[in-house]
Scaffold this active site. Structure first.
Site, PDB file in Angstrom:
ATOM      1  N   CYS A 112       1.144  19.623  -7.617  1.00 50.55           N
ATOM      2  CA  CYS A 112       1.938  18.442  -8.021  1.00 50.55           C
ATOM      3  C   CYS A 112       2.169  18.359  -9.523  1.00 50.55           C
ATOM      4  O   CYS A 112       2.985  17.552  -9.978  1.00 50.55           O
ATOM      5  CB  CYS A 112       1.284  17.177  -7.521  1.00 50.55           C
ATOM      6  N   HIS A 278       5.035  11.985 -11.247  1.00 48.67           N
ATOM      7  CA  HIS A 278       4.963  12.645  -9.940  1.00 48.67           C
ATOM      8  C   HIS A 278       4.914  11.564  -8.857  1.00 48.67           C
ATOM      9  O   HIS A 278       4.309  10.504  -9.055  1.00 48.67           O
ATOM     10  CB  HIS A 278       3.723  13.531  -9.890  1.00 48.67           C
ATOM     11  N   ASN A 308       6.231  12.765  -0.773  1.00 53.52           N
ATOM     12  CA  ASN A 308       5.711  13.625  -1.844  1.00 53.52           C
ATOM     13  C   ASN A 308       6.252  15.045  -1.641  1.00 53.52           C
ATOM     14  O   ASN A 308       5.890  15.713  -0.677  1.00 53.52           O
ATOM     15  CB  ASN A 308       4.181  13.612  -1.788  1.00 53.52           C
TER      16      ASN A 308
HETATM   17  N1  ACO Z   1      -1.667   5.723   9.810  1.00 51.01           N
HETATM   18  C1  ACO Z   1      -2.575   4.814  10.196  1.00 51.01           C
HETATM   19  N2  ACO Z   1      -3.848   4.813   9.773  1.00 51.01           N
HETATM   20  C2  ACO Z   1      -4.205   5.795   8.927  1.00 51.01           C
HETATM   21  C3  ACO Z   1      -3.309   6.792   8.492  1.00 51.01           C
HETATM   22  C4  ACO Z   1      -1.986   6.733   8.955  1.00 51.01           C
HETATM   23  N3  ACO Z   1      -1.048   7.611   8.604  1.00 51.01           N
HETATM   24  N4  ACO Z   1      -3.971   7.625   7.660  1.00 51.01           N
HETATM   25  C5  ACO Z   1      -5.234   7.183   7.576  1.00 51.01           C
HETATM   26  N5  ACO Z   1      -5.388   6.089   8.345  1.00 51.01           N
HETATM   27  C6  ACO Z   1      -6.581   5.295   8.582  1.00 51.01           C
HETATM   28  C7  ACO Z   1      -7.856   6.051   8.321  1.00 51.01           C
HETATM   29  O1  ACO Z   1      -8.198   6.826   9.428  1.00 51.01           O
HETATM   30  C8  ACO Z   1      -8.822   4.909   8.071  1.00 51.01           C
HETATM   31  O2  ACO Z   1      -9.221   4.409   9.310  1.00 51.01           O
HETATM   32  P1  ACO Z   1     -10.740   3.903   9.568  1.00 51.01           P
HETATM   33  O3  ACO Z   1     -10.945   2.800   8.592  1.00 51.01           O
HETATM   34  O4  ACO Z   1     -10.731   3.476  10.990  1.00 51.01           O
HETATM   35  O5  ACO Z   1     -11.597   5.097   9.276  1.00 51.01           O
HETATM   36  C9  ACO Z   1      -7.979   3.844   7.392  1.00 51.01           C
HETATM   37  O6  ACO Z   1      -6.613   4.198   7.669  1.00 51.01           O
HETATM   38  C10 ACO Z   1      -8.183   3.808   5.895  1.00 51.01           C
HETATM   39  O7  ACO Z   1      -8.132   5.148   5.421  1.00 51.01           O
HETATM   40  P2  ACO Z   1      -8.283   5.483   3.917  1.00 51.01           P
HETATM   41  O8  ACO Z   1      -8.284   6.972   3.744  1.00 51.01           O
HETATM   42  O9  ACO Z   1      -9.450   4.714   3.371  1.00 51.01           O
HETATM   43  O10 ACO Z   1      -6.928   4.866   3.351  1.00 51.01           O
HETATM   44  P3  ACO Z   1      -6.448   4.747   1.885  1.00 51.01           P
HETATM   45  O11 ACO Z   1      -6.189   3.357   1.558  1.00 51.01           O
HETATM   46  O12 ACO Z   1      -7.309   5.536   0.937  1.00 51.01           O
HETATM   47  O13 ACO Z   1      -5.025   5.465   1.972  1.00 51.01           O
HETATM   48  C11 ACO Z   1      -3.968   7.539   1.423  1.00 51.01           C
HETATM   49  C12 ACO Z   1      -4.940   6.808   2.344  1.00 51.01           C
HETATM   50  C13 ACO Z   1      -2.587   6.924   1.598  1.00 51.01           C
HETATM   51  C14 ACO Z   1      -3.949   8.997   1.840  1.00 51.01           C
HETATM   52  C15 ACO Z   1      -4.421   7.363  -0.046  1.00 51.01           C
HETATM   53  O14 ACO Z   1      -5.802   7.607  -0.163  1.00 51.01           O
HETATM   54  C16 ACO Z   1      -3.672   8.279  -0.991  1.00 51.01           C
HETATM   55  O15 ACO Z   1      -2.463   8.264  -1.087  1.00 51.01           O
HETATM   56  N6  ACO Z   1      -4.401   9.106  -1.771  1.00 51.01           N
HETATM   57  C17 ACO Z   1      -3.760  10.050  -2.662  1.00 51.01           C
HETATM   58  C18 ACO Z   1      -3.344  11.223  -1.849  1.00 51.01           C
HETATM   59  C19 ACO Z   1      -2.404  12.143  -2.581  1.00 51.01           C
HETATM   60  O16 ACO Z   1      -1.721  11.732  -3.482  1.00 51.01           O
HETATM   61  N7  ACO Z   1      -2.363  13.388  -2.125  1.00 51.01           N
HETATM   62  C20 ACO Z   1      -1.433  14.307  -2.605  1.00 51.01           C
HETATM   63  C21 ACO Z   1      -1.808  14.820  -3.937  1.00 51.01           C
HETATM   64  S1  ACO Z   1      -0.611  15.797  -4.504  1.00 51.01           S
HETATM   65  C22 ACO Z   1      -0.962  17.474  -4.381  1.00 51.01           C
HETATM   66  O17 ACO Z   1      -1.455  18.062  -5.297  1.00 51.01           O
HETATM   67  C23 ACO Z   1      -0.592  18.179  -3.148  1.00 51.01           C
END
Ligand code: ACO
Length: 351
Positions: A112, A278, A308
């Site tokens: 990214c 980004h 993304n």
């Molecule tokens: N739909 C519904 N529920 C979901 C989904 C989904 N798509 N994905 C996760 N959940 C659930 C989880 O299972 C969890 O359930 P549980 O509480 O029963 O265990 C709940 O939602 C909360 O999950 P968290 O992981 O705590 O959610 P969070 O608020 O952290 O959001 C997210 C998750 C959106 C992935 C966030 O952490 C994020 O965007 N992080 C950055 C990720 C990123 O930018 N990655 C790419 C980097 S770029 C690169 O270099 C490739």
């Protein structure tokens, strides 16, 4: 002597995939995806479209805007984490598709922050007089990472219900499945011997591999064989991600690198006309904006439309701002990225 942007362009995958499409095949909801990430839709490629195809399509648009032809390009820098093949890189494949001369083609893989890293590499090549007119590409096809059982339904070409087992498999990767999109973007950079104001100004880049396994694809050459039924069963060919860790890294390191780069130039946040971050998560960008005290009209986000697209996010946003007239000639821009590796960085450009 300055490296000046002469043209830009981007393309997206052929199929529009709104959030609601995922509701059909996994336990998720449009509301969850919007609230947690800001994403409303993304595009996925058609079967047979590769990263080098997206790069070539975007490059043609950028070259047309720059008024240069295949004979003029004398270097390719191709940023991607999703190359067509393990090897060779996508740069040389795209060189052939575009009918460029047998010029050097360099793939870089900083995920990214691929675009900000590629800007520094390109600027150095131009200033060292290794190149005069360079094609810089950021392109990704993320969708093939996903272990979906029914691609026609995801792409909107069919409307089948998954089995319980298939739904469970899709739900196991739902945190990653909904975030990424397929797209390619390109800019043409040219060395201008006389220019002293416009063009690339400076960069600050960082890497820290100590937590690489918070966002990575476990399969690969660290294992023999690099692919096996076990690897596939464990979903180790799919990216693994500690979302909360990535989120924390982003909201800490992105403001830090901006403050440091601006500080070195005696600039304040208010002196930057446009910040282009980004696009990983709208909530990350809102937190970084708040932390730096950036006024809302100085920041541009488009993750709502594309998800993304990794190395393509910043040049897509940049191209949209140039074409819409939001960026005016002479404006000062700051690009900021963070991603797997971890790599992060920022770049300053006067357009
Ligand atoms: N739909 C519904 N529920 C979901 C989904 C989904 N798509 N994905 C996760 N959940 C659930 C989880 O299972 C969890 O359930 P549980 O509480 O029963 O265990 C709940 O939602 C909360 O999950 P968290 O992981 O705590 O959610 P969070 O608020 O952290 O959001 C997210 C998750 C959106 C992935 C966030 O952490 C994020 O965007 N992080 C950055 C990720 C990123 O930018 N990655 C790419 C980097 S770029 C690169 O270099 C490739």
């Amino acid at each position: 002597m300055r490296s000046v942007v002469k043209g830009s362009g981007f393309v997206v995958g052929e199929h529009l995939v709104p959030n609601a499409r995922f509701e059909k095949i996994m336990d998720t909801s449009d509301q969850w995806i919007r609230e947690r990430s800001g994403i409303e839709q993304r595009y996925f490629v058609a079967d047979g479209t590769s990263t080098s195809d997206l790069g070539a399509r975007a490059s043609k648009i950028a070259m047309e805007q720059a008024g240069v032809g295949p004979q003029d390009i004398d270097y390719v820098v191709f940023a991607t984490m999703t190359p067509d093949h393990f090897f060779p890189g996508s740069g040389s494949i795209m060189q052939s598709k575009l009918g460029l001369r047998n010029i050097p083609a360099l793939d870089i893989r900083q995920q990214c922050s691929g675009f900000v890293y590629a800007l520094q590499v390109s600027d150095a090549l131009l200033k060292a007089k290794v190149a005069k007119t360079l094609l810089l590409v950021g392109a990704e096809t993320h969708s093939p990472f996903m272990p979906f059982s029914d691609w026609p339904t995801i792409l909107g070409l069919a409307d089948n219900a998954p089995t319980e087992e298939q739904r469970a498999l899709h739900t196991a990767v739902r945190d990653r499945a909904v975030l990424f999109g397929d797209a390619g973007a390109a800019i043409v950079l040219q060395r201008d011997e006389e220019e002293t104001e416009r063009g690339l100004i400076d960069f600050e880049l960082h890497a820290d591999g100590s937590n690489y396994n918070k966002l990575y694809v476990p399969s690969g050459m660290a294992h023999r064989p690099y692919v096996s039924p076990e690897i596939i069963k464990q979903l180790d060919h799919v990216p693994h991600m500690d979302g909360k860790f990535v989120f924390r890294m982003a909201v800490t390191k992105m403001p830090e690198v901006v403050r440091s780069l601006l500080g070195r130039h005696g600039l304040t946040v208010d002196q930057i006309d446009h910040f282009i971050f980004h696009q990983a998560n709208l909530r990350i960008n809102e937190a970084v904006q708040q932390s730096l005290g950036i006024k809302p009209d100085r920041i541009y986000n488009n993750i709502q439309k594309y998800g993304n697209t990794t190395a393509a996010t910043i040049p897509i946003a940049y191209d949209e701002c140039r074409r819409s007239g939001r960026i005016k000639r002479g404006d000062l821009l700051c690009f900021v990225g963070l991603g797997a590796g971890f790599h992060w960085g920022a770049a300053l450009l006067r357009d």
